[in-house]
Design a protein around this motif. Structure first.
Motif, PDB file in Angstrom:
ATOM      1  N   GLN A   8      45.555  72.034  41.730  1.00  0.00           N
ATOM      2  CA  GLN A   8      46.315  72.648  40.646  1.00  0.00           C
ATOM      3  C   GLN A   8      47.792  72.325  40.825  1.00  0.00           C
ATOM      4  OE1 GLN A   8      44.845  73.791  38.221  1.00  0.00           O
ATOM      5  NE2 GLN A   8      45.746  75.612  37.304  1.00  0.00           N
ATOM      6  N   VAL A   9      48.456  72.036  39.717  1.00  0.00           N
ATOM      7  CA  VAL A   9      49.886  71.732  39.723  1.00  0.00           C
ATOM      8  C   VAL A   9      50.607  72.737  38.835  1.00  0.00           C
ATOM      9  CG1 VAL A   9      51.634  70.058  39.032  1.00  0.00           C
ATOM     10  CG2 VAL A   9      49.551  69.275  40.180  1.00  0.00           C
ATOM     11  N   GLN A  10      51.742  73.209  39.288  1.00  0.00           N
ATOM     12  CA  GLN A  10      52.543  74.149  38.504  1.00  0.00           C
ATOM     13  C   GLN A  10      53.998  73.730  38.500  1.00  0.00           C
ATOM     14  OE1 GLN A  10      51.838  78.559  38.782  1.00  0.00           O
ATOM     15  NE2 GLN A  10      50.764  77.947  40.642  1.00  0.00           N
ATOM     16  N   LEU A  11      54.676  74.034  37.386  1.00  0.00           N
ATOM     17  CA  LEU A  11      56.126  73.919  37.291  1.00  0.00           C
ATOM     18  C   LEU A  11      56.670  75.325  37.086  1.00  0.00           C
ATOM     19  CD1 LEU A  11      56.607  70.839  34.910  1.00  0.00           C
ATOM     20  CD2 LEU A  11      56.712  70.887  37.405  1.00  0.00           C
ATOM     21  N   GLY A  32      50.647  63.981  43.548  1.00  0.00           N
ATOM     22  CA  GLY A  32      50.647  62.608  44.029  1.00  0.00           C
ATOM     23  C   GLY A  32      51.989  61.959  43.733  1.00  0.00           C
ATOM     24  N   SER A  33      52.339  61.925  42.446  1.00  0.00           N
ATOM     25  CA  SER A  33      53.615  61.353  42.026  1.00  0.00           C
ATOM     26  C   SER A  33      54.151  62.127  40.832  1.00  0.00           C
ATOM     27  CB  SER A  33      53.454  59.889  41.610  1.00  0.00           C
ATOM     28  OG  SER A  33      52.965  59.099  42.653  1.00  0.00           O
ATOM     29  N   ILE A  34      55.486  62.274  40.795  1.00  0.00           N
ATOM     30  CA  ILE A  34      56.165  62.843  39.627  1.00  0.00           C
ATOM     31  C   ILE A  34      57.019  61.742  39.027  1.00  0.00           C
ATOM     32  CG2 ILE A  34      57.730  64.619  38.772  1.00  0.00           C
ATOM     33  CD1 ILE A  34      57.025  66.308  41.190  1.00  0.00           C
ATOM     34  N   TYR A  35      56.908  61.558  37.751  1.00  0.00           N
ATOM     35  CA  TYR A  35      57.632  60.478  37.086  1.00  0.00           C
ATOM     36  C   TYR A  35      58.905  61.055  36.468  1.00  0.00           C
ATOM     37  CZ  TYR A  35      53.310  58.232  38.257  1.00  0.00           C
ATOM     38  OH  TYR A  35      52.239  57.762  38.964  1.00  0.00           O
ATOM     39  N   ALA A  36      59.232  60.737  35.233  1.00  0.00           N
ATOM     40  CA  ALA A  36      60.430  61.304  34.623  1.00  0.00           C
ATOM     41  C   ALA A  36      60.320  62.820  34.565  1.00  0.00           C
ATOM     42  CB  ALA A  36      60.606  60.761  33.216  1.00  0.00           C
ATOM     43  N   MET A  37      61.462  63.495  34.643  1.00  0.00           N
ATOM     44  CA  MET A  37      61.489  64.947  34.503  1.00  0.00           C
ATOM     45  C   MET A  37      62.451  65.278  33.383  1.00  0.00           C
ATOM     46  SD  MET A  37      61.354  66.142  38.504  1.00  0.00           S
ATOM     47  CE  MET A  37      60.494  67.693  38.216  1.00  0.00           C
ATOM     48  N   ARG A  38      62.118  66.302  32.614  1.00  0.00           N
ATOM     49  CA  ARG A  38      62.889  66.594  31.407  1.00  0.00           C
ATOM     50  C   ARG A  38      63.123  68.096  31.266  1.00  0.00           C
ATOM     51  NH1 ARG A  38      58.457  63.372  29.930  1.00  0.00           N
ATOM     52  NH2 ARG A  38      59.011  61.180  29.551  1.00  0.00           N
ATOM     53  N   PHE A  83      44.003  59.048  39.649  1.00  0.00           N
ATOM     54  CA  PHE A  83      44.871  58.104  38.951  1.00  0.00           C
ATOM     55  C   PHE A  83      45.340  58.663  37.616  1.00  0.00           C
ATOM     56  CE2 PHE A  83      44.477  54.668  41.848  1.00  0.00           C
ATOM     57  CZ  PHE A  83      43.189  54.696  42.347  1.00  0.00           C
ATOM     58  N   LYS A  84      44.850  59.828  37.260  1.00  0.00           N
ATOM     59  CA  LYS A  84      45.141  60.407  35.953  1.00  0.00           C
ATOM     60  C   LYS A  84      46.502  61.080  35.966  1.00  0.00           C
ATOM     61  CE  LYS A  84      42.865  63.206  32.404  1.00  0.00           C
ATOM     62  NZ  LYS A  84      43.926  64.175  32.154  1.00  0.00           N
ATOM     63  N   ILE A  85      47.276  60.831  34.912  1.00  0.00           N
ATOM     64  CA  ILE A  85      48.598  61.433  34.763  1.00  0.00           C
ATOM     65  C   ILE A  85      48.553  62.428  33.605  1.00  0.00           C
ATOM     66  CG2 ILE A  85      51.040  61.014  34.297  1.00  0.00           C
ATOM     67  CD1 ILE A  85      50.590  58.161  35.410  1.00  0.00           C
ATOM     68  N   ASP A  86      48.961  63.652  33.861  1.00  0.00           N
ATOM     69  CA  ASP A  86      49.013  64.694  32.838  1.00  0.00           C
ATOM     70  C   ASP A  86      50.437  65.202  32.690  1.00  0.00           C
ATOM     71  OD1 ASP A  86      45.942  65.725  34.189  1.00  0.00           O
ATOM     72  OD2 ASP A  86      46.196  64.973  32.142  1.00  0.00           O
ATOM     73  N   ALA A  87      50.735  65.709  31.505  1.00  0.00           N
ATOM     74  CA  ALA A  87      52.033  66.320  31.253  1.00  0.00           C
ATOM     75  C   ALA A  87      51.964  67.808  31.568  1.00  0.00           C
ATOM     76  CB  ALA A  87      52.445  66.121  29.805  1.00  0.00           C
ATOM     77  N   TYR A  88      52.905  68.273  32.377  1.00  0.00           N
ATOM     78  CA  TYR A  88      52.947  69.678  32.753  1.00  0.00           C
ATOM     79  C   TYR A  88      54.218  70.322  32.208  1.00  0.00           C
ATOM     80  CZ  TYR A  88      49.093  68.792  35.949  1.00  0.00           C
ATOM     81  OH  TYR A  88      47.871  68.457  36.463  1.00  0.00           O
TER      82      TYR A  88
END
Length: 121
Positions: free
Chosen positions: A1-4, A29-35, A105-110
């Protein structure tokens, strides 16, 4: 589980400053751009600031020169330093990030839950 999880909002007088934080936690795993986005009552959510994984930043015209976005990759945290605040900056502020969970490998928007910023005298 991932939380912001955002923090740092509050009530401030016009011309004042606030610093928002948004920390990502969980199986990252990895965080890409942050907004950072914001949404005022009765208005659509708008993009306020963006920072790429290598630190390149972009801002909405309405906040250029007043807001600064930064990130600490070691802490999986993004910040928004807000100076010279105006009443029209009043809104709920949300952080957002595409994140790849560890082991996938899946990237989701949180999205974070939002933090209220009120600028008023």
């Amino acid at each position: 589980q991932v939380q912001l999880v955002e923090s740092g909002g509050g009530l401030v007088q016009p011309g004042g400053s606030l610093r928002l934080s948004c920390a990502a936690s969980g199986s990252i795993g990895s965080i890409y751009a942050m907004r950072w986005y914001r949404q005022a009552p009765g208005q659509q959510r708008e993009l306020v600031a963006h920072i790429s994984s290598d630190g390149i930043t972009n801002y909405a015209d309405s906040v250029k020169g007043r807001f600064t976005i930064s990130r600490d990759n070691a802490k999986n945290t993004v910040y928004l330093q807000m100076n010279s605040l105006k009443p029209e900056d009043t809104a709920v502020y949300y952080c957002n990030a595409p994140i790849r969970r560890s082991g996938t490998f899946k990237i989701d928007a949180y999205w974070g839950q939002g933090t209220q910023v009120t600028v008023s005298s």
